[in-house]
Design a protein around this motif. Structure first.
Motif, PDB file in Angstrom:
ATOM      1  N   UNK A  40       3.701   1.813   7.911  1.00 13.96           N
ATOM      2  CA  UNK A  40       3.092   1.625   6.560  1.00 13.96           C
ATOM      3  C   UNK A  40       1.885   2.363   6.369  1.00 13.96           C
ATOM      4  N   UNK A  41       1.018   2.475   7.598  1.00 11.53           N
ATOM      5  CA  UNK A  41      -0.218   3.357   7.356  1.00 11.53           C
ATOM      6  C   UNK A  41       0.034   4.903   6.971  1.00 11.53           C
ATOM      7  N   UNK A  42       1.249   5.259   7.565  1.00  8.24           N
ATOM      8  CA  UNK A  42       1.556   6.669   7.242  1.00  8.24           C
ATOM      9  C   UNK A  42       1.863   6.789   5.897  1.00  8.24           C
ATOM     10  N   UNK A  43       2.458   5.912   5.035  1.00  3.31           N
ATOM     11  CA  UNK A  43       2.685   6.076   3.591  1.00  3.31           C
ATOM     12  C   UNK A  43       1.483   5.619   2.693  1.00  3.31           C
ATOM     13  N   UNK A  44       0.278   5.297   3.103  1.00  4.18           N
ATOM     14  CA  UNK A  44      -0.723   4.916   2.281  1.00  4.18           C
ATOM     15  C   UNK A  44      -1.214   5.959   1.749  1.00  4.18           C
ATOM     16  N   UNK A  45      -1.565   5.914   0.349  1.00  3.95           N
ATOM     17  CA  UNK A  45      -2.277   6.918  -0.242  1.00  3.95           C
ATOM     18  C   UNK A  45      -3.404   6.836  -0.861  1.00  3.95           C
ATOM     19  N   UNK A  46      -4.210   7.570  -0.884  1.00  2.00           N
ATOM     20  CA  UNK A  46      -5.666   7.356  -1.558  1.00  2.00           C
ATOM     21  C   UNK A  46      -5.688   8.111  -3.031  1.00  2.00           C
ATOM     22  N   UNK A  47      -4.597   8.606  -3.242  1.00  2.00           N
ATOM     23  CA  UNK A  47      -4.578   9.335  -4.450  1.00  2.00           C
ATOM     24  C   UNK A  47      -3.688   8.523  -5.425  1.00  2.00           C
ATOM     25  N   UNK A  48      -2.649   7.951  -5.064  1.00  2.60           N
ATOM     26  CA  UNK A  48      -1.622   7.294  -5.828  1.00  2.60           C
ATOM     27  C   UNK A  48      -1.804   5.425  -5.775  1.00  2.60           C
ATOM     28  N   UNK A  49      -1.846   4.926  -6.728  1.00  2.00           N
ATOM     29  CA  UNK A  49      -1.752   3.480  -6.724  1.00  2.00           C
ATOM     30  C   UNK A  49      -0.603   2.751  -5.864  1.00  2.00           C
ATOM     31  N   UNK A  50      -0.833   1.935  -4.979  1.00  2.00           N
ATOM     32  CA  UNK A  50       0.191   1.390  -4.284  1.00  2.00           C
ATOM     33  C   UNK A  50      -0.056  -0.245  -4.294  1.00  2.00           C
ATOM     34  N   UNK A  51       1.277  -0.690  -3.924  1.00  2.00           N
ATOM     35  CA  UNK A  51       1.203  -2.012  -3.804  1.00  2.00           C
ATOM     36  C   UNK A  51       2.161  -2.652  -2.492  1.00  2.00           C
ATOM     37  N   UNK A  52       1.655  -3.270  -1.800  1.00  2.00           N
ATOM     38  CA  UNK A  52       2.184  -3.770  -0.408  1.00  2.00           C
ATOM     39  C   UNK A  52       2.566  -5.206  -0.568  1.00  2.00           C
ATOM     40  N   UNK A  53       3.599  -5.717  -0.622  1.00  2.00           N
ATOM     41  CA  UNK A  53       3.637  -7.250  -1.054  1.00  2.00           C
ATOM     42  C   UNK A  53       4.968  -7.674   0.014  1.00  2.00           C
ATOM     43  N   UNK A  54       4.904  -9.031   0.123  1.00  2.00           N
ATOM     44  CA  UNK A  54       6.011  -9.748   0.838  1.00  2.00           C
ATOM     45  C   UNK A  54       5.613 -10.757   1.879  1.00  2.00           C
TER      46      UNK A  54
END
Length: 414
Positions: free
Chosen positions: A85-99
């Motif tokens: 998940x850390x690999x996919x986290x972006x500081x430029x694109x808004x991101x939602x992580x839920x579940x």
């Protein structure tokens, strides 16, 4: 993708715009995304038994990254999840992580059963959220998102499901709220994330900037606009003069913006050169030491007066906005209103009722025994002098929020 079993709903993420909804559920068994194909597209970037990460692109709305997860209880599997998940986290694109995170962060997130224990799994989850800069959104509805469906002393309620956003998503103009929906045929409550958009006034308001006062030319610009004649009532004259001066300063600032930035960059360059010389040689002469101190103080003034328009400043302002946002309110009948239009109506009705004109009678009231002396009454009745007004203005703080006209006390002082 596996088929969706409605009895095993673990997450529902809904991103509400005018024309589409994104729904993701059944994360432990698969994912289903619904949208109008000509309006949006969803591309899966990576998936496993614990997560699905993809990129959602919406016409005229940009790109979003969506990560839906179902955290395993196995220590080794869980560790690999955080890394991916850390690999996919972006500081430029808004991101939602839920579940379903399957772990709790505090004892307040559990009711019933054994006492809360801060285990390795809890520490790993908290470390993951902190390190990659994720933030939980305010929620509406039942506090807990999971129930073991038992009764009496054996009943356990926990908050296992969450919806987290990165700083980019938090800094967007929309207000965000998570709703815990009704739990029907599952032990988990579905989660709905709403991005609330409100009609905003298109007219841009000009506000006085602290940094303008640091430039001597701004005084001349303001005076030139101030002394233009205005023919109307005295309050109107004052407002017109303030508005004209503010607009003149704004237009002057636009023309001088590059020059001001160049001055700031030059100041930073000089500070760095003096500090480098101090580090290499080991000392500065008296003139250079004084110059470094003056330059550093000048730089601090620039930052203190709000010239540093950084990402951190916007993140802090967005966090305050989300904290202060009223997600729900009770009306006069005790009913909870969550729709923003209804929340506004409740507030308007309350204050209209509170401050409406009322008739009152003071007949039979006891006589006042604590009153001002004649001398004190005369002091309070004295007319304000120019000296009194100047003293009050000079003692007021410069960075107070400006009024509707955009004028702050810094403008009056300058």
């Amino acid at each position: 993708m596996a088929s969706i079993d409605r009895r095993d709903v673990n997450l529902l993420i809904g991103m509400k715009w005018d024309f589409f909804h994104v729904l993701a559920d059944g994360l432990s068994r698969g994912i289903m995304v619904l949208w109008k194909k000509n309006m949006a597209s969803f591309k899966v970037q990576e998936s496993s038994s614990q997560f699905v990460v993809g990129e959602l692109e919406v016409v005229n709305k940009g790109k979003w990254k969506i990560g839906t997860i179902y955290v395993s209880r196995d220590t080794y599997s869980r560790s690999s999840l955080w890394g991916r998940l850390e690999y996919h986290v972006s500081k430029e694109v808004p991101m939602i992580v839920g579940g379903n995170f399957n772990y709790l962060l505090s004892r307040e997130e559990k009711k019933g059963g054994r006492d809360f224990v801060y285990s390795l799994g809890n520490k790993q989850m908290k470390s993951f959220i902190t390190c990659i800069d994720l933030h939980e959104v305010e929620s509406i509805g039942p506090k807990f998102t999971w129930c073991n469906n038992k009764k009496g002393a054996e009943r356990i309620l926990e908050k296992l499901d969450s919806c987290l956003l990165n700083s980019v998503a938090m800094n967007l103009s929309q207000w965000m709220v998570v709703r815990h929906l009704a739990r029907i045929a599952s032990d988990h409550y579905p989660i709905l994330l709403n991005l609330l958009e409100f009609n905003k006034i298109s007219k841009k308001q000009i506000k006085f900037e602290e940094v303008w006062a640091s430039c001597p030319t701004s005084v001349t610009v303001a005076k030139k606009a101030w002394w233009r004649k205005v023919c109307c009532s005295l309050p109107h004259i004052l407002n017109q003069k303030m508005n004209r001066a503010l607009k003149a300063l704004f237009n002057w600032s636009k023309a001088k913006y590059k020059e001001l930035n160049q001055l700031k960059d030059e100041l930073k360059k000089q500070i760095l050169e003096l500090q480098t010389k101090d580090a290499v040689i080991g000392f500065l002469n008296e003139e250079e030491a004084w110059l470094l101190k003056w330059r550093q103080r000048a730089k601090v003034k620039w930052i203190k007066e709000g010239d540093s328009n950084t990402r951190f400043f916007h993140a802090y302002a967005s966090a305050r906005r989300n904290i202060n946002f009223i997600h729900k309110i009770k009306d006069e009948n005790g009913l909870i209103m969550e729709d923003q239009i209804k929340v506004e109506n409740v507030l308007n009705n309350y204050f209209n009722e509170k401050w409406k004109e009322r008739e009152c009678s003071l007949l039979g009231w006891p006589k006042q025994w604590k009153t001002l002396s004649i001398e004190d009454s005369l002091v309070l009745s004295i007319e304000f002098t120019i000296e009194d007004m100047e003293k009050v203005i000079q003692e007021l703080g410069p960075n107070n929020a400006p009024g509707k006209n955009g004028i702050s006390y810094s403008f009056l002082k300058a």
